[in-house]
Structure formats: C-alpha cells, structure tokens
Design a protein around this motif. Structure first.
Motif, PDB file in Angstrom:
ATOM      1  N   ALA A  52     -27.610  15.230  35.663  1.00  0.00           N
ATOM      2  CA  ALA A  52     -29.047  15.509  35.815  1.00  0.00           C
ATOM      3  C   ALA A  52     -29.271  16.991  36.116  1.00  0.00           C
ATOM      4  CB  ALA A  52     -29.631  14.640  36.935  1.00  0.00           C
ATOM      5  N   VAL A  53     -28.413  17.542  36.972  1.00  0.00           N
ATOM      6  CA  VAL A  53     -28.535  18.960  37.342  1.00  0.00           C
ATOM      7  C   VAL A  53     -28.266  19.859  36.132  1.00  0.00           C
ATOM      8  CG1 VAL A  53     -27.370  20.787  38.673  1.00  0.00           C
ATOM      9  CG2 VAL A  53     -28.102  18.683  39.804  1.00  0.00           C
ATOM     10  N   THR A  54     -27.201  19.574  35.397  1.00  0.00           N
ATOM     11  CA  THR A  54     -26.866  20.455  34.266  1.00  0.00           C
ATOM     12  C   THR A  54     -27.860  20.282  33.115  1.00  0.00           C
ATOM     13  OG1 THR A  54     -25.234  18.853  33.481  1.00  0.00           O
ATOM     14  CG2 THR A  54     -24.416  20.666  34.814  1.00  0.00           C
ATOM     15  N   HIS A  55     -28.418  19.089  32.955  1.00  0.00           N
ATOM     16  CA  HIS A  55     -29.448  18.887  31.926  1.00  0.00           C
ATOM     17  C   HIS A  55     -30.658  19.772  32.238  1.00  0.00           C
ATOM     18  CE1 HIS A  55     -31.795  16.792  28.873  1.00  0.00           C
ATOM     19  NE2 HIS A  55     -32.777  16.708  29.767  1.00  0.00           N
ATOM     20  N   ASP A  56     -31.040  19.780  33.503  1.00  0.00           N
ATOM     21  CA  ASP A  56     -32.176  20.618  33.913  1.00  0.00           C
ATOM     22  C   ASP A  56     -31.836  22.097  33.725  1.00  0.00           C
ATOM     23  OD1 ASP A  56     -34.893  20.345  35.501  1.00  0.00           O
ATOM     24  OD2 ASP A  56     -33.817  22.052  36.377  1.00  0.00           O
ATOM     25  N   LEU A  57     -30.612  22.458  34.070  1.00  0.00           N
ATOM     26  CA  LEU A  57     -30.164  23.859  33.930  1.00  0.00           C
ATOM     27  C   LEU A  57     -30.257  24.301  32.457  1.00  0.00           C
ATOM     28  CD1 LEU A  57     -27.024  25.396  35.597  1.00  0.00           C
ATOM     29  CD2 LEU A  57     -27.422  25.729  33.168  1.00  0.00           C
ATOM     30  N   HIS A  58     -29.825  23.471  31.557  1.00  0.00           N
ATOM     31  CA  HIS A  58     -29.913  23.830  30.134  1.00  0.00           C
ATOM     32  C   HIS A  58     -31.369  24.039  29.722  1.00  0.00           C
ATOM     33  CE1 HIS A  58     -25.741  23.639  29.053  1.00  0.00           C
ATOM     34  NE2 HIS A  58     -25.607  22.393  29.478  1.00  0.00           N
ATOM     35  N   GLY A  59     -32.261  23.212  30.312  1.00  0.00           N
ATOM     36  CA  GLY A  59     -33.690  23.339  29.983  1.00  0.00           C
ATOM     37  C   GLY A  59     -34.263  24.679  30.406  1.00  0.00           C
ATOM     38  N   ALA A  60     -33.665  25.287  31.420  1.00  0.00           N
ATOM     39  CA  ALA A  60     -34.142  26.592  31.903  1.00  0.00           C
ATOM     40  C   ALA A  60     -33.678  27.727  30.991  1.00  0.00           C
ATOM     41  CB  ALA A  60     -33.641  26.827  33.328  1.00  0.00           C
ATOM     42  N   ARG A  61     -32.807  27.437  30.044  1.00  0.00           N
ATOM     43  CA  ARG A  61     -32.296  28.412  29.073  1.00  0.00           C
ATOM     44  C   ARG A  61     -31.863  29.727  29.736  1.00  0.00           C
ATOM     45  NH1 ARG A  61     -33.250  26.612  24.097  1.00  0.00           N
ATOM     46  NH2 ARG A  61     -32.968  28.643  23.138  1.00  0.00           N
ATOM     47  N   PRO A  62     -30.919  29.649  30.663  1.00  0.00           N
ATOM     48  CA  PRO A  62     -30.475  30.874  31.333  1.00  0.00           C
ATOM     49  C   PRO A  62     -29.727  31.799  30.369  1.00  0.00           C
ATOM     50  CG  PRO A  62     -29.034  29.054  31.901  1.00  0.00           C
ATOM     51  CD  PRO A  62     -30.176  28.458  31.113  1.00  0.00           C
ATOM     52  N   ASP A  63     -29.713  33.097  30.698  1.00  0.00           N
ATOM     53  CA  ASP A  63     -28.940  34.048  29.899  1.00  0.00           C
ATOM     54  C   ASP A  63     -27.450  33.928  30.207  1.00  0.00           C
ATOM     55  OD1 ASP A  63     -31.061  35.639  28.516  1.00  0.00           O
ATOM     56  OD2 ASP A  63     -31.720  35.881  30.602  1.00  0.00           O
ATOM     57  N   HIS A  64     -27.136  33.447  31.420  1.00  0.00           N
ATOM     58  CA  HIS A  64     -25.728  33.326  31.809  1.00  0.00           C
ATOM     59  C   HIS A  64     -25.628  32.279  32.921  1.00  0.00           C
ATOM     60  CE1 HIS A  64     -21.680  35.059  31.446  1.00  0.00           C
ATOM     61  NE2 HIS A  64     -21.518  34.729  32.721  1.00  0.00           N
TER      62      HIS A  64
END
Ligand SMILES: [Fe+2]
Ligand SMILES: [Fe+2]
Length: 315
Positions: A52-64
C-alpha cells in the motif's frame, strides 16, 4: 517557480516472509533472529502494508527514491535475492538509492550477498555495476562496495553511507569508521562547491547515544558535519517519524527518520509510512517541504503531515 525535485524516502521494509533456513544457516546470531521473527516481528511487518505504501509512492511520481536500510531480517542468502526483486519493483537502479542497515549485515558473511544482488542500487555515479572479486583495498573485510558513494540528480547530490557492521547477539549498533567519516567530509565540501543540495542517506540516526542500537561514532560524524555542513540527513532504524536539528556549517542540518514502510496498521503512530522531500531553489535560497504519507487505521494511505524545513540557526 520551477518544479521542485521530488525525493521519496522509505526505510526498514524488513521483507518477509522469511525463506525456510537450513539448519547450518541458523548458527549464532541468526537463530535468535529467527526466533524473534517467528514470535513477533512477522506480525508487525506486513507485505500488504508495504505494498500500500509503495503503491502510493509510485502515484507521487518522485524523481528519485531513497531506501535507508534493513531490507532483510537475518541476512539469509535467499533474503537478498528476494529483496533485489522487490527493489526492481521500486524502480531502476539509476532511480533508487540504497544504503544497508544492521539487519542487512546480520552476520559477517552477509556482505558478499548484499554486494552481489544490490550493487547497482548502491553504486556511485560512474562506478562499476559489477561485483568485485575481492574487497576494496583498505576497505572493511565484510564490505566490497565502496562507501560513501555519491549520485548527482538534478539539483541534488545523494551521499550514501554505510553503518552496517556485523555485531554480537542482542546488538544492533552501527559504525561508520574514521576512513568513511573523513571521505564523507571531503565529499560534502566538494558538493557544496558544486552548488548541490546535499542529502546524506544513513541507516542509524547520527545522534550520540548509548545502548545496543546506537551509532557508536555519532560524535565523530557530527564533528565532521559541523565542518562541512549538509542540507538534509535521512535515516531509518528507529521505526518512528522524527525530526531533529544538528549543527552544520553556518546552518543547522535537519535529520529526519521514517517508520518501517511495512509496519502494519496495528502499529498506530508507527504504522507504515514514507516521506517526500520537495526540493527547490538554489544555494542560499534552498527550500524543502516535507510531506509524510502513511497508513491510516482504515488501511488507506493518506497525508499525515506537511512542513517546510528551516536551516536558520535562529529558528
Ligand atoms: Fe529496522
Ligand atoms: Fe536497523
């Protein structure tokens, strides 16, 4: 205003389930760790929470993405393979930077497997992605990847250090060593001259303390930081949200910790979470907004906190 550089930070996934260990693999400290995992830790660290945490992280489209250690539990060879597969779901090695934690050095032989499977995620710009046949000359015998490493991404320099050293049973201490501290100080000076926003990735919080979980040379590290400065230090290990300020060069240095990314909702304030650092400006006018996102009691991931960093010595 130009778009900020977005750095995501998660830590301590303690990936499970543990692969079935062979009897010979349960010698020494691993046996205690295995019992500890079966009796308690496996009920704290859930793959559902991490996903759930990493799915949300991908949604934030971080640069790194920065991962500050404790990917595995008792450093079984198969755990490092499993962790490599998980890293690949996070992103390409060029987009994900890893530093090891004490669980990634649970026993003395762990470094070989870590090096073999994680090297592309722990290498500095221009370094070989291939495992070395032997340890670095002058390096620590259990470690073949040279730390510190540096990666330059846009306005940001990511400086990865290793505090991961094998320790005795019941110990979870970390150590940088004189060589590494001196190299970090030199690197920070050079990166400051390049006008980059310097982020240090470290597993143990670099805070002087006593006890079985501390960074034993935190005082020496802070002394080096006071001479060289840094814009941000991010860490794991404590499995809690934290922010403290330490002395830098003409400015304070924020030191930020995050909970274990896989901690279940039942951990409440320590439930799985990650941070985003929105970095803008340039030397002299840097800005950084911290956004914490994590599991709510419903199991959904949402924003938990948002605040700007200040480096002012008078704040
Ligand atoms: Fe941990
Ligand atoms: Fe740790």
């Amino acid at each position: 205003m130009s778009k900020p550089f977005v750095l995501a930070h998660l830590s301590d996934p303690h990936l499970g389930p543990l692969p079935p260990p062979a009897m010979r693999e349960l010698v020494s400290k691993r046996l205690l760790g295995y019992i500890n995992w079966q009796r308690g830790r496996r009920r704290v660290h859930h793959r559902d929470a991490l996903d759930a945490v990493t799915h949300d992280l991908h949604g934030a489209r971080p640069d790194h993405v920065a991962v500050t250690g404790d990917l595995v539990n008792i450093a079984l060879p198969a755990e490092f393979v499993h962790a490599r597969r998980w890293l690949e779901t996070l992103g390409r090695p060029a987009d994900v930077s890893v530093v090891p934690g004490n669980h990634d050095a649970y026993v003395a032989g762990a470094g070989v497997h870590r090096d073999l499977h994680w090297r592309p995620y722990m290498s500095g710009d221009g370094a070989s992605a291939e495992p070395s046949a032997e340890g670095k000359p002058g390096g620590r015998p259990w470690e073949t990847i040279p730390f510190p490493y540096v990666r330059r991404r846009g306005p940001v320099a990511l400086v990865g250090v290793s505090t991961a050293v094998p320790t005795a049973a019941f110990m979870a201490t970390g150590k940088l060593g004189e060589q590494q501290i001196a190299a970090v100080a030199r690197m920070l000076d050079e990166l400051r001259a390049e006008g980059l926003f310097r982020v240090i990735l470290i597993h143990h919080p670099p805070v002087p303390a006593a006890g079985h979980k501390c960074l034993v040379d935190a005082v020496a590290f802070q002394r080096a930081l006071a001479g060289a400065g840094a814009e941000l230090i991010i860490h794991g290990h404590d499995h809690v949200h934290s922010l403290i300020m330490i002395g830098g060069k003409g400015a304070r240095v924020p030191v930020i910790g995050v909970p274990s990314a896989s901690a279940s909702v039942s951990a409440k304030r320590r439930a799985g979470a990650y941070n985003l650092y929105l970095i803008g400006g340039r030397p002299g006018t840097w800005s950084c907004e911290v956004v914490s996102r994590g599991l709510r009691s419903s199991g959904a991931v949402a924003e938990l906190d948002r605040y700007p960093l200040s480096w002012s010595e008078h704040a």
